[in-house]
Design an enzyme around this catalytic site. Structure first.
Site, short mmCIF file in Angstrom:
data_model
loop_
_atom_site.label_atom_id
_atom_site.label_comp_id
_atom_site.label_asym_id
_atom_site.label_seq_id
_atom_site.Cartn_x
_atom_site.Cartn_y
_atom_site.Cartn_z
N ASP A 532 22.79 -5.16 91.74
CA ASP A 532 24.12 -5.52 92.24
C ASP A 532 24.96 -4.27 92.42
OD1 ASP A 532 25.61 -4.96 89.65
OD2 ASP A 532 24.18 -6.46 88.95
N GLU A 612 -8.99 8.22 98.66
CA GLU A 612 -7.66 7.64 98.36
C GLU A 612 -6.69 8.73 97.93
OE1 GLU A 612 -8.62 3.06 96.96
OE2 GLU A 612 -9.16 4.70 95.61
#
Ligand code: GLA
Length: 737
Positions: A532, A612
């Site tokens: 928030d 990877e």
């Protein structure tokens, strides 16, 4: 002048780049709301006609005007028990049991600069002008100072309310909203963001029902379940067109936004602290500050509304904003090792991180007390000697000497029953005397309404930050507040506890971030359970969700993007199969999605293949090259999750020279229809070259394209066939000179 008072009309006009907000001191000094919407000239009192609406009462002083009622007139801050049966904004009770609030204009002031609120985060900026209008209920002696901060260029109006006991006896506030917004005309739909742990901020849009609908939390935190942000939009509003209003409380605790569609077709929005379980005692002369709310209006759809919030939160709310390009790219130990680490394993992880070119290692949960799982040790913020026999200092020095920054996880607001802290201070946890407390993740909540506990936490965390080379703190909160009772508050102030808890939290964060301005704080609450504007004031980034599955993240990050900037969204590449959903996705797609956020890793590189690891090096290179446009560029949602076969989004740099387009194909098709998207926000006449089209999880490529902005925006781009399981593409377009 963004705020003008008209002496003849007794009206206040607040002007921003795209909007006008107007109110008027009406009959008997009632403060009426006249208009909020697209910029227009004039006094809008002509809009509000008197009409006798059955069973809507008239104020005593206007008994000759049967058509004038507070129940039908738009209000700036509605009272209670005085003739307006719609949502109230404030309710107060005097010592003699009189309830209600009948508010009349007293005085006003227009001043340069931005107001602040006691103990609460607020927007800041010299470009702001403040209007203060004071209303008073004479009988109760209750005064409400309505505060408006007008950021003309930023297109934002902030609102707050300061409530003062201007009488001679005590007053108990039973409700103290931050703002009331009446939309007397038009048809409005509600956009809100609901969810749960690991599925936060899911976009929902619905037609208003007659009556009241509520977006709220009473969990002590803003919550995974309902984010404190709503949008009111017209039925025809889209990303690129139509009117919409955003209402965003700057608050991290129990919030509530009620939206009422009333008998006359008028809509009222009342927002602020949740009044359920709330009360606040004001002695004569005392004030209560209700949290700030950020309001903006867009005449041109959701994208513009979001961009206004993104920019405003970055520049005017985040007190310690660090551009994304300057933040460290991190590797977090959580999904790599959970609680199962020791000094050697962490050093191994640090070595891998360094070798790959990551900037920072974050040591997540498990480094303190005797924590081996989530049943113990919260509160014991000293090293776990079994795991770290040489102490934290030695370990961090070693990591530091590798040239890596260091981050540390803490969960300061909590205490485990099995902890030295709890054994020493059992009364520091919230609990109702005589009743067994509820547990959440086996833990209790510290009573942050008590200054001595906040002080202890400050000292404990400050000594860690002072003594150790810590560049970053992940501030977690893994349960909600129950058993609300504080040993330090008298009986008649227990209703103040949830808000006092939030004030204690803000005080702690305020002191820590001011004392250690170079430390980056990332907020977290079981993922995105406290995402928030209040937390953003202290933490420029917040862990978006504990769900790191890139497909699940599409809808989480999509919903989050309506109000919050990309630079705030904590997002990491994790391993496959994903730990939360079990799904396997291409490595590159995981990075495409994490690059719609702060970007980092949450896996053990030792378990990756050489290919990877090479991919990680490529990803780091790409993110470093793109992160200015990702973090500070204008953000556009091109295709919403679930709407089409793919989700797509785009960032455009402020100078429109560079744009990154990302697309994830979630529904592969046999004999597929062409994938086609239209870009946004480019310069129509400029020529853009496709500098890179990086495909992941599929064998596809694109030719060198040179197209005008208008071609890209209006005719669009057709993508090659992408076959595979959730393949993705990142396209970088650059303007040619
Ligand atoms: C929460 C956080 C996770 C991790 C764990 C540690 O769930 O959201 O990222 O830090 O706590 O316990």
């Amino acid at each position: 002048m963004s705020i003008v008072f008209d002496n003849e009309k007794h009206s206040f006009t607040l002007t921003t780049k795209n909007s006008v907000y107007q109110m008027q001191i009406g009959p008997l000094g009632y403060l009426l709301h006249l208009y909020y919407g697209r910029r227009a000239e004039g006094c809008f009192d002509y809009l509000h006609l008197e009409r006798d609406c059955g069973f809507s009462p008239n104020p005593y002083g206007l008994q000759d005007k049967r058509g004038w009622s507070l129940d039908t007139m738009p209000q700036e801050y509605s009272g209670t028990n005085c003739g307006d049966f719609r949502l109230s904004s404030v309710d107060a009770e005097t010592a003699s049991g009189q309830c209600g609030a009948d508010l009349h204009y007293m005085h006003h002031e227009i001043r340069p600069g931005k107001y602040t609120l006691e103990g609460l985060p607020t927007a800041f900026g010299n470009e702001c002008e403040t209007l203060s209008v004071t209303l008073r209920d004479e009988t109760a002696g209750l005064e409400v100072e309505l505060l408006y901060g007008v950021f003309e260029e930023k297109d934002m109006i902030t609102r707050a309310a300061r409530i003062r006991n201007g009488g001679s006896g005590p007053i108990r506030l039973r409700k103290a909203a931050s703002a009331c917004l009446d939309l007397p005309f038009g048809e409005w739909e509600l956009v809100h963001f609901h969810g749960r742990h690991t599925l936060e901020r899911q976009f929902a849009r619905q037609v208003l029902m007659n009556g009241i609908q509520t977006v709220a939390s009473k969990r002590g935190a803003s919550s995974h379940q309902h984010n404190p942000f709503v949008i009111l939009c017209e039925p025809e509003t889209t990303e690129g067109a139509g009117s919409c209003f955003g209402v965003m409380p700057v608050y991290s605790g129990n919030h509530r936004t009620d939206i009422e569609l009333d008998q006359t077709g008028s809509v009222r929005v009342v927002t602020g602290i949740n009044s359920e379980g709330f009360s606040w005692l004001l002695e004569p002369g005392q004030c209560f500050d209700a949290p700030e709310v950020l309001l903006t209006y867009s005449p041109s759809g959701f994208a513009a509304l979001s961009q206004t919030y993104h920019r405003f939160l970055r520049e005017n709310v985040c007190r310690h904003y660090i551009p994304l390009a300057e933040r460290p790219i991190l590797l977090n130990s959580w999904e790599a090792m959970y609680f199962d680490f020791d000094e050697d394993k962490l050093l191994g992880l640090a070595g891998e991180a360094k070798e790959l070119g990551v900037d920072m290692l974050v040591i997540d949960d498990g480094w303190f007390g005797h924590r081996d799982d989530d049943n113990s040790s919260l509160g014991d913020w000293f090293p776990n000697v079994r795991k770290l026999p040489h102490g934290l200092g030695t370990l961090l020095q070693k990591i530091d000497s590798m040239g890596l920054k260091i981050g540390l996880w803490v969960e300061p607001e909590m205490v485990s029953e099995d902890s030295e802290l709890f054994r020493a201070h059992p009364d520091w946890a919230l609990r109702v005397p005589g009743r067994a407390p509820t547990l959440g993740r086996s833990q209790l909540v510290l009573d942050l309404s008590r200054p001595e506990i906040v002080n202890w936490l400050f000292e404990t965390l400050a000594s860690l930050l002072r003594e150790l080379p810590i560049a970053y703190i992940k501030w977690d909160m893994n349960r909600h507040l129950t058993d609300l009772y504080s040993g330090s508050l008298p009986a008649d102030r227990q209703g103040e506890l949830p808000h006092r808890y939030v004030l204690g939290l803000y005080d702690l964060l305020d002191r820590l971030t001011k004392t250690f301005p170079d430390v980056l704080f990332e907020g977290c609450a079981g993922g995105g359970g406290r995402f928030d504007a209040g937390m953003l004031a202290y933490c420029p980034q917040i862990w978006c969700s504990d769900n790191t599955d890139p497909v699940a993240r599409l809808s989480i990050q999509y919903g989050t993007s309506f109000g919050y900037p990309i630079s705030a969204m904590g997002a990491h590449v994790s391993t496959a199969p994903n730990h939360q959903t079990g799904r396997t996705t291409p490595f590159g797609t995981r990075a495409t999605v994490a690059m719609a956020g702060t970007f980092g890793y949450e896996l053990d590189p030792a378990k990756l293949t050489a290919a990877e690891k090479d991919e990680i090096r490529q990803q780091l290179k790409r993110f470093r090259a793109l992160r200015s446009v990702i973090g500070e560029g204008d953000y556009y949602r091109l295709a919403a999750p679930g709407e089409r076969r793919f989700t797509a989004w785009q960032q455009v740099s402020a100078d429109k020279r560079e744009s990154l387009v990302s697309l994830v194909l979630t529904e592969p098709e046999a004999n597929p229809r062409p994938l086609h998207i239209k870009l946004k926000g480019l310069e129509s006449d400029a020529v853009y070259a496709l500098r890179e089209a990086a495909f992941f999880g599929c064998a596809a490529s694109m030719p060198q394209l040179r197209l005008t902005g208008s071609a890209l925006m209006y005719a669009g781009v057709t993508l090659p066939i992408m076959l595979g399981d959730t393949p993705s593409v990142q396209m970088l377009w650059q303007k040619e000179d």
